[in-house]
Design a protein around this motif. Structure first.
Motif, short mmCIF file in Angstrom:
data_model
loop_
_atom_site.label_atom_id
_atom_site.label_comp_id
_atom_site.label_asym_id
_atom_site.label_seq_id
_atom_site.Cartn_x
_atom_site.Cartn_y
_atom_site.Cartn_z
N GLY A 171 -11.85 -10.75 9.67
CA GLY A 171 -10.48 -10.88 10.04
C GLY A 171 -9.60 -11.47 9.01
O GLY A 171 -8.79 -12.01 9.39
N ILE A 172 -9.62 -11.04 7.82
CA ILE A 172 -8.91 -11.63 6.65
C ILE A 172 -8.42 -10.47 5.85
O ILE A 172 -9.12 -9.54 5.42
CB ILE A 172 -9.79 -12.66 5.83
CG1 ILE A 172 -10.81 -11.90 5.19
CG2 ILE A 172 -10.22 -13.82 6.78
CD1 ILE A 172 -11.63 -12.82 4.22
N CYS A 173 -7.27 -10.83 5.38
CA CYS A 173 -6.74 -9.77 4.28
C CYS A 173 -7.56 -10.15 2.95
O CYS A 173 -7.14 -11.38 2.40
CB CYS A 173 -5.27 -9.95 4.16
SG CYS A 173 -4.30 -8.84 2.79
N ILE A 174 -7.90 -9.00 2.17
CA ILE A 174 -8.68 -9.54 1.17
C ILE A 174 -7.71 -8.95 -0.28
O ILE A 174 -8.04 -9.38 -1.23
CB ILE A 174 -10.22 -8.62 0.91
CG1 ILE A 174 -10.05 -7.12 1.39
CG2 ILE A 174 -11.02 -9.41 1.88
CD1 ILE A 174 -11.31 -6.63 1.10
N LEU A 203 -4.09 -9.21 13.65
CA LEU A 203 -4.01 -9.79 12.26
C LEU A 203 -2.32 -9.65 12.07
O LEU A 203 -1.72 -8.71 11.91
CB LEU A 203 -4.50 -8.68 11.17
CG LEU A 203 -6.07 -8.52 11.41
CD1 LEU A 203 -6.87 -7.12 10.91
CD2 LEU A 203 -6.98 -9.66 11.28
N GLN A 204 -1.90 -10.99 11.40
CA GLN A 204 -0.51 -11.00 10.97
C GLN A 204 -0.21 -11.46 9.61
O GLN A 204 -0.70 -12.49 9.27
CB GLN A 204 0.36 -11.92 12.04
CG GLN A 204 -0.04 -11.59 13.45
CD GLN A 204 0.43 -12.70 14.44
OE1 GLN A 204 1.54 -13.39 14.22
NE2 GLN A 204 -0.13 -12.91 15.73
N ALA A 205 0.10 -10.39 9.01
CA ALA A 205 0.75 -10.71 7.45
C ALA A 205 1.79 -9.94 6.94
O ALA A 205 2.41 -10.63 6.15
CB ALA A 205 -0.71 -10.81 6.54
N ASP A 215 7.42 -3.22 4.71
CA ASP A 215 7.85 -4.49 3.72
C ASP A 215 7.35 -3.91 2.34
O ASP A 215 7.36 -4.97 1.64
CB ASP A 215 7.05 -5.71 4.25
CG ASP A 215 5.45 -5.67 4.35
OD1 ASP A 215 4.84 -4.82 3.44
OD2 ASP A 215 4.78 -6.33 4.70
N SER A 216 6.91 -2.75 2.02
CA SER A 216 6.73 -2.10 0.82
C SER A 216 5.17 -2.56 0.12
O SER A 216 4.82 -2.39 -0.93
CB SER A 216 7.54 -2.80 -0.35
OG SER A 216 9.17 -2.13 -0.03
N THR A 217 4.49 -3.10 0.95
CA THR A 217 3.05 -3.55 0.66
C THR A 217 2.04 -2.85 1.39
O THR A 217 2.39 -2.13 2.55
CB THR A 217 2.99 -5.10 0.71
OG1 THR A 217 2.82 -5.41 2.27
CG2 THR A 217 4.03 -5.99 0.39
N VAL A 218 0.84 -2.63 0.89
CA VAL A 218 -0.39 -2.09 1.53
C VAL A 218 -1.14 -3.31 1.45
O VAL A 218 -1.35 -4.08 0.43
CB VAL A 218 -0.90 -0.90 0.60
CG1 VAL A 218 -2.08 -0.63 1.14
CG2 VAL A 218 0.10 0.23 0.71
N ARG A 219 -1.91 -3.48 2.56
CA ARG A 219 -2.96 -4.55 2.45
C ARG A 219 -4.41 -3.93 2.98
O ARG A 219 -4.41 -2.98 3.75
CB ARG A 219 -2.46 -5.58 3.68
CG ARG A 219 -1.21 -6.32 3.28
CD ARG A 219 -1.11 -7.39 4.33
NE ARG A 219 0.15 -8.33 3.63
CZ ARG A 219 0.12 -9.40 3.35
NH1 ARG A 219 -1.18 -10.00 3.22
NH2 ARG A 219 1.22 -10.10 2.91
#
Length: 564
Positions: A482-485, A437-439, A471-475
């Motif tokens: 296998g996706i970011c919701i 998972l790359q984001a 990067d200051s975010t939460v995912r």
């Protein structure tokens, strides 16, 4: 001799330090810039040209170490400099001084000279007419209280596609003159009122970790002041801030003296009767919930970075800088088995079952081991070295740590996160990762599975995975697909901790922007927010799901009461 590594709060991040380390010659002045992770301080050499193979080590192996409680030194961890810290100590005659090291707080000298370094930075940044030299921003003289981002870049308030933009200069935005962002506006409807936030004072240094007792409202915290504390926050407590102080001491000269080492990890057993702590002094300890020391576990050769009870409560698992993991018998305090399979410091461990666990390391490997087996039963490899080029510094930074690993509630899937900015999902049924998972755009510091789906108290809810990044975010991820919701973007600085509520409906996140945010996991909406007085290292929920604890860089522990 291992260098003692201090947390980011001791040194203002992003500042440039002008140092002449022992071993580099009295005429060599190095221009160094400080970067950080929770357990590591890193000085990048800006005085060198674009690095070559022969000079790469000079950029990569410089550590700040505290040889003595009152003496800060530079540890050049590269060819020919292994004795520099020892030489500094001998030449300064610190061993002959009458200073009682036990009474000097860690990094005392650094805290004194840090202001001087900042004034030097200001002096070299300002022209005679008062203008900034070459447009370079000056670090605030209060930088120790208002941390910058992990790489020293600014975090701007400009958003793109609903996400915050890191390092405004590289994205065409003009960085603020003081290198700090405007505070994120928080809707008054979600801001937690002061009467619902209890601030617990007592620790004398940064508080790295906190954890609720699984059966009662006892909150444990661990700090750089070489103590852990147990705070009684139950309704029938005689005082709203009753605390037990668990002093981590070592035997010296026939008596117990404070170790002056960070408490790096702590964990309650499943019954809530015992608390285990791991320390930078190399010892694990078991305490009763009344604050009495029950056992001292000593076999690691160096700091302990992680420590966990198994579900049954008969074993404790620890990971250390000595590249090993150890299973301890909690009843006898003896080491059942030591696992020497990593080639670099072990950073995190997690139980799959009562006798099987996974461990990760700076060697980029993940081993799955079982008590009684003399080899790993599975090894996962796939995380890589991240070559990050910094435009402003014109240097290369090599990052290779697998920072955290977590088994899902069923023990079938293992999640790992790394400095390579990826999150990977592994299965014992195959060698390659199930998902890559790359984001995230910077290092991922930690991950947590939701307490939902098969094998949990919330079987009808979907399983999710949360990741916290520099990067200051939460995912939030749907691992099955296998996706970011959801991408949660309100934080302005690196996010060090995330925690799901017991029912999985909410997620708490803590960042070095001093904010604790609480999110709806279904919609991704921000539902509660609190701004504390220090950067947040850890957040955790109590068993009832109505209180959130948070530990901070200024020595405070705050408890947020979410009951209406």
């Amino acid at each position: 001799m291992s260098p003692e590594v201090h947390s980011p709060s001791v040194f203002p991040l992003g500042l440039r330090y002008f140092l002449c380390p022992v071993g580099w010659g009295s005429t060599v002045l190095r221009r160094l810039k400080l970067e950080s992770k929770k357990d590591h301080l890193f000085l990048a050499d800006e005085s060198l040209p674009t690095p070559t193979v022969s000079t790469q080590w000079e950029l990569e192996g410089v550590w700040l170490s505290q040889l003595h409680s009152a003496t800060a030194v530079v540890w050049p961890h590269g060819p020919g400099f292994s004795h520099s810290a020892f030489t500094f100590g001998i030449e300064s005659h610190i061993s002959q001084s009458n200073i009682n090291g036990a009474l000097v707080p860690p990094a005392a000298l650094i805290s004194i000279i840090q202001k001087g370094l900042q004034y030097v930075e200001a002096e070299v940044s300002i022209n005679e007419d008062g203008t900034l030299f070459d447009g370079r921003p000056i670090e605030s003289l209060d930088a120790g209280c208002v941390p910058t981002s992990a790489t020293g870049g600014s975090i701007t308030g400009n958003a793109k596609n609903g996400e915050n933009t890191a390092n405004g200069e590289e994205n065409g935005a003009h960085a603020l003159a003081n290198n700090h962002p405007d505070l994120m506006e928080v809707d008054g409807d979600v801001e937690i009122p002061q009467n619902k936030a209890m601030v617990l004072r007592g620790h004398e240094s940064e508080v790295f970790i906190c954890a609720w007792n699984p059966v009662s409202d006892l909150l444990a915290s661990g700090s750089g002041d070489s103590t852990a504390r147990i705070w009684n926050l139950s309704e029938n407590s005689t005082s709203s801030s009753t605390q037990l102080v668990l002093r981590h001491c070592i035997r010296e000269g026939g008596q117990d003296v404070p170790s002056n080492k960070d408490v790096t990890s702590l964990d309650w057993n499943s019954e809530g009767t015992l608390l285990a702590t791991g320390s930078y002094d190399g010892f694990a300890r078991i305490w009763t919930k009344d604050g009495n020391l029950a056992s001292t576990l000593g076999q690691h050769k160096g700091p302990i970075f992680a420590l966990k009870w198994n579900k049954k409560g008969n074993f404790i698992l620890s990971a250390g800088v000595d590249k090993t993991t150890i299973i301890w018998d909690a009843h006898t305090g003896e080491a059942k088995q030591q696992f020497p399979f990593h080639s670099a410091p072990a950073l995190d461990v997690d139980w799959q079952s009562n006798n099987t666990f996974a461990s990760c390391s700076t060697d980029m490997c993940i081993h799955v081991c079982k008590l009684g087996q003399d080899r790993p039963i599975k090894t996962f490899q796939g995380h890589t070295v991240s070559n990050t080029r910094h435009r402003k510094k014109k240097t290369m930074s090599l990052k290779n740590e697998v920072n955290a690993i977590k088994w899902d509630p069923t023990g079938n899937l293992l999640a790992s996160c790394s400095d390579d900015m990826t999150l990977k999902i592994w299965s014992m049924k195959q060698d390659l990762c199930v998902h890559d998972l790359q984001a995230h755009s910077k290092e991922i510091y930690t991950i947590k599975w939701s307490p939902t789906g098969p094998g949990t108290n919330n079987p009808s809810a979907n399983l999710m995975l949360a990741s916290a990044s520099f990067d200051s975010t939460v995912r939030l991820w749907d691992v099955e697909r296998g996706i970011c919701i959801h991408t949660l973007t309100k934080h302005q600085e690196p996010v060090y901790s995330v925690a799901f509520s017991p029912d999985g409906r909410h997620l708490a996140s803590g960042s070095f922007d001093k904010c604790v945010h609480i999110w709806n996991t279904q919609t991704g909406a921000l539902v509660h927010s609190y701004r504390g007085t220090g950067g947040i290292f850890e957040v955790c929920w109590n068993a009832a799901g109505d209180k959130v604890g948070a530990s901070a860089s200024d020595g405070s522990v705050c408890v947020l009461d979410l009951r209406k």
